[in-house]
Motif scaffolding. Structure first.
Motif, PDB file in Angstrom:
ATOM      1  N   THR A  14       0.820  -1.205   0.000  1.00 34.74           N
ATOM      2  CA  THR A  14       0.000   0.000   0.000  1.00 34.74           C
ATOM      3  C   THR A  14       0.858   1.260   0.000  1.00 34.74           C
ATOM      4  N   LEU A  15       2.000   1.198   0.655  1.00 35.30           N
ATOM      5  CA  LEU A  15       2.877   2.373   0.680  1.00 35.30           C
ATOM      6  C   LEU A  15       3.347   2.745  -0.728  1.00 35.30           C
ATOM      7  N   PHE A  16       3.551   1.767  -1.582  1.00 36.15           N
ATOM      8  CA  PHE A  16       4.008   2.078  -2.934  1.00 36.15           C
ATOM      9  C   PHE A  16       2.878   2.569  -3.830  1.00 36.15           C
ATOM     10  N   TYR A  17       1.640   2.461  -3.371  1.00 32.72           N
ATOM     11  CA  TYR A  17       0.528   3.074  -4.097  1.00 32.72           C
ATOM     12  C   TYR A  17       0.295   4.520  -3.662  1.00 32.72           C
ATOM     13  N   SER A  18       0.912   4.908  -2.565  1.00 29.32           N
ATOM     14  CA  SER A  18       0.704   6.236  -1.997  1.00 29.32           C
ATOM     15  C   SER A  18       1.663   7.254  -2.624  1.00 29.32           C
ATOM     16  N   PRO A  19       1.153   8.390  -3.083  1.00 33.76           N
ATOM     17  CA  PRO A  19       2.047   9.412  -3.636  1.00 33.76           C
ATOM     18  C   PRO A  19       2.944  10.031  -2.575  1.00 33.76           C
ATOM     19  N   VAL A  20       2.490  10.055  -1.325  1.00 31.73           N
ATOM     20  CA  VAL A  20       3.317  10.618  -0.257  1.00 31.73           C
ATOM     21  C   VAL A  20       4.582   9.783  -0.076  1.00 31.73           C
ATOM     22  N   ALA A  21       4.450   8.468  -0.144  1.00 28.26           N
ATOM     23  CA  ALA A  21       5.615   7.599   0.014  1.00 28.26           C
ATOM     24  C   ALA A  21       6.601   7.790  -1.137  1.00 28.26           C
ATOM     25  N   TRP A  22       6.097   7.971  -2.344  1.00 27.77           N
ATOM     26  CA  TRP A  22       6.996   8.198  -3.479  1.00 27.77           C
ATOM     27  C   TRP A  22       7.698   9.544  -3.362  1.00 27.77           C
ATOM     28  N   ILE A  23       6.973  10.548  -2.900  1.00 27.65           N
ATOM     29  CA  ILE A  23       7.596  11.865  -2.711  1.00 27.65           C
ATOM     30  C   ILE A  23       8.658  11.781  -1.627  1.00 27.65           C
ATOM     31  N   LEU A  87       5.311   9.094   6.974  1.00 29.20           N
ATOM     32  CA  LEU A  87       4.787   7.788   6.562  1.00 29.20           C
ATOM     33  C   LEU A  87       3.863   7.188   7.613  1.00 29.20           C
ATOM     34  N   THR A  88       4.228   7.332   8.878  1.00 22.94           N
ATOM     35  CA  THR A  88       3.447   6.663   9.921  1.00 22.94           C
ATOM     36  C   THR A  88       2.110   7.339  10.195  1.00 22.94           C
ATOM     37  N   MET A  89       2.018   8.634   9.935  1.00 24.38           N
ATOM     38  CA  MET A  89       0.752   9.320  10.206  1.00 24.38           C
ATOM     39  C   MET A  89      -0.380   8.785   9.337  1.00 24.38           C
ATOM     40  N   GLY A  90      -0.043   8.306   8.164  1.00 30.17           N
ATOM     41  CA  GLY A  90      -1.088   7.868   7.263  1.00 30.17           C
ATOM     42  C   GLY A  90      -1.496   6.421   7.396  1.00 30.17           C
ATOM     43  N   THR A  91      -0.779   5.624   8.188  1.00 35.09           N
ATOM     44  CA  THR A  91      -1.070   4.191   8.210  1.00 35.09           C
ATOM     45  C   THR A  91      -2.420   3.874   8.832  1.00 35.09           C
ATOM     46  N   ILE A  92      -2.651   4.294  10.053  1.00 37.96           N
ATOM     47  CA  ILE A  92      -3.929   4.018  10.704  1.00 37.96           C
ATOM     48  C   ILE A  92      -5.026   4.897  10.107  1.00 37.96           C
ATOM     49  N   ASN A  93      -4.669   6.124   9.724  1.00 34.08           N
ATOM     50  CA  ASN A  93      -5.649   7.031   9.125  1.00 34.08           C
ATOM     51  C   ASN A  93      -6.228   6.455   7.831  1.00 34.08           C
ATOM     52  N   ARG A  94      -5.400   5.805   7.048  1.00 35.50           N
ATOM     53  CA  ARG A  94      -5.874   5.180   5.809  1.00 35.50           C
ATOM     54  C   ARG A  94      -6.886   4.078   6.104  1.00 35.50           C
ATOM     55  N   GLU A  95      -6.624   3.321   7.166  1.00 35.75           N
ATOM     56  CA  GLU A  95      -7.543   2.238   7.539  1.00 35.75           C
ATOM     57  C   GLU A  95      -8.893   2.803   7.998  1.00 35.75           C
ATOM     58  N   VAL A  96      -8.841   3.874   8.772  1.00 41.81           N
ATOM     59  CA  VAL A  96     -10.079   4.468   9.282  1.00 41.81           C
ATOM     60  C   VAL A  96     -10.883   5.084   8.139  1.00 41.81           C
ATOM     61  N   ASN A  97     -10.217   5.811   7.246  1.00 34.12           N
ATOM     62  CA  ASN A  97     -10.918   6.463   6.130  1.00 34.12           C
ATOM     63  C   ASN A  97     -11.480   5.467   5.128  1.00 34.12           C
ATOM     64  N   ALA A  98     -10.780   4.376   4.905  1.00 30.31           N
ATOM     65  CA  ALA A  98     -11.251   3.378   3.949  1.00 30.31           C
ATOM     66  C   ALA A  98     -12.324   2.472   4.548  1.00 30.31           C
ATOM     67  N   GLY A  99     -12.474   2.520   5.859  1.00 26.88           N
ATOM     68  CA  GLY A  99     -13.474   1.678   6.506  1.00 26.88           C
ATOM     69  C   GLY A  99     -12.983   0.278   6.796  1.00 26.88           C
ATOM     70  N   THR A 100     -11.721   0.005   6.552  1.00 29.27           N
ATOM     71  CA  THR A 100     -11.198  -1.340   6.807  1.00 29.27           C
ATOM     72  C   THR A 100     -10.789  -1.536   8.253  1.00 29.27           C
ATOM     73  N   MET A 101     -10.733  -0.469   9.029  1.00 32.85           N
ATOM     74  CA  MET A 101     -10.404  -0.603  10.451  1.00 32.85           C
ATOM     75  C   MET A 101     -11.492  -1.376  11.179  1.00 32.85           C
ATOM     76  N   LYS A 102     -12.745  -1.145  10.788  1.00 29.12           N
ATOM     77  CA  LYS A 102     -13.846  -1.890  11.402  1.00 29.12           C
ATOM     78  C   LYS A 102     -13.762  -3.366  11.042  1.00 29.12           C
ATOM     79  N   LEU A 103     -13.366  -3.641   9.792  1.00 29.74           N
ATOM     80  CA  LEU A 103     -13.200  -5.037   9.387  1.00 29.74           C
ATOM     81  C   LEU A 103     -12.061  -5.697  10.152  1.00 29.74           C
ATOM     82  N   LEU A 104     -10.953  -4.967  10.313  1.00 24.75           N
ATOM     83  CA  LEU A 104      -9.830  -5.530  11.058  1.00 24.75           C
ATOM     84  C   LEU A 104     -10.193  -5.739  12.528  1.00 24.75           C
TER      85      LEU A 104
END
Length: 154
Positions: A14-23, A87-104
């Motif tokens: 997922t990090l390699f799909y993120s533009p922030v990680a590439w920047i 990089l670390t600020m977006g890890t849990i935030n991505r899960e919450v915004n995508a709704g996968t945190m509830k699944l996890l």
């Protein structure tokens, strides 16, 4: 343990799909290149001035290549602490915004396993960042004539 590595692999991918990680990767590589080239150019400039002013100048004391490489590594370790929060600020935030945190949370995975898996994923990306520094140092070792890494002059 298998779940942790699955989460780590998914986070790394997922990090390699993120533009922030590439920047972050490109900016880190540019800064590390500048930190590598600047002492090299300064040493070359100082050597030219010393040879022009004092023809019997013997050279730099101690292993010059080792000192430059260790300086580059220590500076880049300091800069790495600036890039890790991006990089670390977006890890849990991505899960919450995508709704996968509830699944996890509803799956039979403990929070500890999620955090450790995400940590390993980010650790892998940090190793990619550090491999860019290793690439620069390896290129410098191959490109510098008579590179020395011990205190004994040839």
């Amino acid at each position: 343990m298998k779940i942790i590595f699955k989460i780590a692999r998914a986070e790394f991918r997922t990090l390699f799909y993120s533009p922030v990680a590439w920047i972050v990767l490109v900016v880190f590589f540019v800064i590390s290149g500048m930190q590598f080239i600047t002492p090299l150019m300064d040493a070359a400039r100082m050597q030219e001035v010393q040879i022009a002013n004092n023809p019997s100048w013997y050279g730099f004391p101690g292993p010059l290549t080792l000192n430059m490489f260790l300086g580059t590594i220590s500076k880049m370790m300091e800069y790495l602490y600036l890039f890790i929060p991006l990089l670390t600020m977006g890890t849990i935030n991505r899960e919450v915004n995508a709704g996968t945190m509830k699944l996890l949370s509803s799956s039979p995975v403990r929070i500890r396993e999620i955090v450790i898996g995400k940590y390993f994923g980010l650790l892998g990306f940090n190793l990619v960042l550090l491999s860019s520094v290793a690439l620069l140092l390896f290129t410098g070792y191959l490109g510098i004539q008579h590179a020395e890494f011990n205190g004994i002059a040839p």
